[in-house]
Design an enzyme around this catalytic site. Structure first.
Site, PDB file in Angstrom:
ATOM      1  CG  MET A  46      22.946  11.909   3.944  1.00  0.00           C
ATOM      2  SD  MET A  46      24.185  12.948   3.124  1.00  0.00           S
ATOM      3  CE  MET A  46      23.358  13.328   1.581  1.00  0.00           C
ATOM      4  CE  LYS A  54     -17.421  -5.914   3.083  1.00  0.00           C
ATOM      5  NZ  LYS A  54     -16.762  -7.191   3.462  1.00  0.00           N
ATOM      6  CG  PHE A  75     -10.492  -8.768  11.092  1.00  0.00           C
ATOM      7  CD1 PHE A  75      -9.293  -9.244  11.619  1.00  0.00           C
ATOM      8  CD2 PHE A  75     -10.679  -8.832   9.721  1.00  0.00           C
ATOM      9  CE1 PHE A  75      -8.314  -9.777  10.799  1.00  0.00           C
ATOM     10  CE2 PHE A  75      -9.713  -9.357   8.889  1.00  0.00           C
ATOM     11  CZ  PHE A  75      -8.517  -9.835   9.427  1.00  0.00           C
ATOM     12  CD  GLN A  76      -7.815  -6.613   7.470  1.00  0.00           C
ATOM     13  OE1 GLN A  76      -8.703  -6.335   6.653  1.00  0.00           O
ATOM     14  NE2 GLN A  76      -6.691  -7.208   7.125  1.00  0.00           N
ATOM     15  CD  GLU A 113      -1.753  -2.325   1.775  1.00  0.00           C
ATOM     16  OE1 GLU A 113      -2.683  -3.134   1.966  1.00  0.00           O
ATOM     17  OE2 GLU A 113      -0.560  -2.547   2.099  1.00  0.00           O
TER      18      GLU A 113
END
Length: 590
Positions: free
Chosen positions: A499, A182, A132-133, A70
């Site tokens: 760096m 949802k 959940f999630q 993602e």
């Protein structure tokens, strides 16, 4: 459920229709994206967005790009936005989908990139119950977005999307998150997309104050040691033409920040190079010693002016033009603030200068340019080339030589390679240099390149990276194969987090704590495993041939593993806490 071109025009150009047809929230979302002219959508599916993915399956006007992480979805949409000036759009699921996207959202926020990120959320009845999630998307993203929305009523989805795109692209651009539970994506309503949007609490100023512009004209024309300092705001406002006209009109020296490179051509004699922590000696010395400074679309950040107290020690008058009033006098007190769109303000400034009979003092300007030419003689970007080991600066110079007359975009990750690309690739146009400035995010280079290549399929897109940065999103080589985005990866492989190693050498007594890459993969075999071409370059004499081969293989992604000198440092350098003119020009200054 596809909208025809005529339907899309009607949706954006006429008042909402009174059709009684009800469609679900997912179909409404897709129609909103179509109405906004969205061509590409980068994302990754999950349970909370499956209705949305089902709606995407039923249409053909928006191409969805399935990334492998993602974070890369948001970076790719970000790169697309930076190169095109259009709003980039990404789609992720709830919970870990959102948290994985956070780095990409913060990267876009710090660099003011117009984006809309659609996130899935658990059903409204489950919000706050540790479903959940589930995560608090609005709370998590609040500090790193221009605005965010949680849509709890499907009837508000279309108006919210209209607001999201308006906020993302207007004023100071930035990412906007739209969180969709949802059940909202399944609930039905009439599709009613507003033709326009009005928000009482959000009305960014476009036109600069006429009186302030008049004061600026007089200050500029009476200056003895003037300087024009331009940043990413010039690029975002598509105001490069106006900046160039102003520089030509006044004959003043000009500099760009890291994010502003290309706003004025590197070949322009009045351009002094990039300024700041790794800017040129002449650009920094001119910044410190000017008597009138015109700052355009820049924010005086710590990487540009160094220590603010040191910067303020020299008396000068400062004109600051910016679309965002909160950026003005934030770090440096200015004398003439002008809030407005950079393009509009520059146009008015140019018009007023042309109407005025006065012109800058020629004698004073001659003396000022003589001093600048003395600073230029230091040739601060000179380096000692080698026939034995590949110098990273040489690679960038060769890349520029071979692509300067081609339609080319350069992305980079973050580190030494980023600074060398900024210093040695002589950008001639804006929106050709795509990198993470404010947040300094490793891993952006390859997703940026993917996003640009989809938008600009006929252009050459090179990702300049290092062996550390590239491994953060290297799985996107798989996406490059699936969606036929043949980018060219130039990895300056010095076997160090360069760096970090440089700072450890200078400030930490050479104690290289965890900056050495001790178990690197065979990048050639890895590229080949992903279905691409891999080339290993170990000798300076092979650099040009390898770059030519990468360009010749126009339809293939090519990974160049360029083994560079591990001891090379980026010079000039301004150490933390030091002033902009207190530069280290090489190892002899240590």
């Amino acid at each position: 459920m596809d909208m025809s071109a005529a339907e899309i025009r009607r949706a954006t150009a006429t008042p909402p229709h009174d059709s009684s047809e009800e469609i679900n929230g997912s179909e409404i979302l897709v129609r909103c994206l179509q109405a906004e002219g969205v061509k590409f959508l980068w994302g990754y599916p999950g349970g909370a967005v499956l209705y949305i993915y089902d709606a995407l399956y039923k249409q053909q006007t928006i191409e969805h790009v399935l990334v492998r992480h993602e974070q890369a979805a948001v970076h790719a949409a970000d790169g697309y936005a930076r190169a095109t000036g259009e709003v980039g759009v990404a789609l992720v699921t709830s919970g870990p989908g959102v948290t994985n996207a956070v780095t990409g959202i913060a990267t876009a926020y710090m660099d003011s990139i117009p984006m809309v990120i659609v996130t899935g959320q658990v059903p409204t009845a489950a919000i706050g119950l540790d479903a959940f999630q589930e995560c608090d998307t609005v709370g998590i993203t609040r500090p790193i977005v221009k605005h965010n929305f949680l849509v709890k009523d499907v009837r508000q989805l279309a108006p919210t999307l209209k607001k999201a795109f308006h906020i993302a692209r207007s004023g100071r651009p930035g990412p906007v998150v739209v969180d969709i539970p949802k059940d909202v994506s399944l609930s039905k309503a009439v599709f009613d997309y507003p033709a326009s949007v009005e928000m009482r609490s959000y009305n960014p100023v476009r036109k600069g104050h006429g009186g302030q512009i008049r004061k600026s004209v007089q200050l500029l024309l009476n200056a003895k040691r003037p300087y024009i300092y331009s940043g990413g705001g010039v690029v975002l406002a598509n105001a490069a033409a106006e900046l160039r006209e102003l520089v030509d009109l006044l004959g003043f020296p000009c500099t760009n920040t890291l994010m502003g490179l290309g706003a004025i051509a590197a070949s322009e004699p009045k351009f002094l190079g990039m300024l700041g922590m790794h800017g040129t000696y002449e650009a920094n010395m001119t910044m410190q010693n000017c008597d009138v400074l015109l700052a355009v679309g820049a924010r005086f950040d710590d990487r540009v002016i160094g220590n603010p107290k040191h910067f303020a020690a020299v008396e000068r008058k400062i004109i600051h033009v910016d679309i965002d009033p909160s950026s003005i006098s934030k770090r440096v007190k200015v004398d003439i603030p002008i809030v407005g769109d950079v393009k509009d303000v520059l146009q008015e400034l140019i018009a007023q200068i042309k109407e005025c009979r006065e012109r800058p003092d020629a004698d004073a300007m001659g003396t000022w340019w003589s001093q600048i030419d003395e600073w230029r003689k230091r040739d601060c970007l000179q380096y000692r080339n080698s026939t034995e080991v590949i110098k990273p600066q040489y690679v960038i110079e060769k890349l520029w030589e071979l692509t300067k007359d081609r339609d080319t975009y350069i992305t980079s990750d973050v580190g030494q390679h980023q600074m060398w690309a900024a210093q040695y690739y002589r950008f001639a146009e804006p929106r050709r240099w795509i990198n993470s400035g404010g947040l300094g995010t490793m891993g952006v280079g390859l997703p940026y390149a993917m996003g640009i290549k989809l938008a600009k399929p006929d252009s050459d897109v090179f990702c300049v990276t290092g062996e550390g940065s590239i491994q953060m999103c290297i799985q996107e080589l798989s996406t490059c194969l699936q969606y036929n985005t043949p980018v060219k990866v130039v990895s300056l492989n010095n076997r160090y987090l360069g760096m970090v190693r440089q700072w450890q050498q200078i400030d930490y007594g050479g104690r290289y704590s965890h900056s050495y890459m001790d178990a690197l993969p065979d990048f050639v075999k890895l590229a080949e495993a992903y279905g691409h071409v891999g080339l290993k370059i170990e000798h300076p004499s092979d650099v040009e041939g390898a770059l030519r081969e990468a360009i010749r293989l126009k339809d293939r992604t090519v990974f160049l593993d360029v083994r560079t000198d591990p001891t090379e440092n980026v010079w000039p350098m301004v150490k933390a806490g030091k002033g902009i003119s207190e530069m280290l020009l090489g190892s002899e200054d240590l």
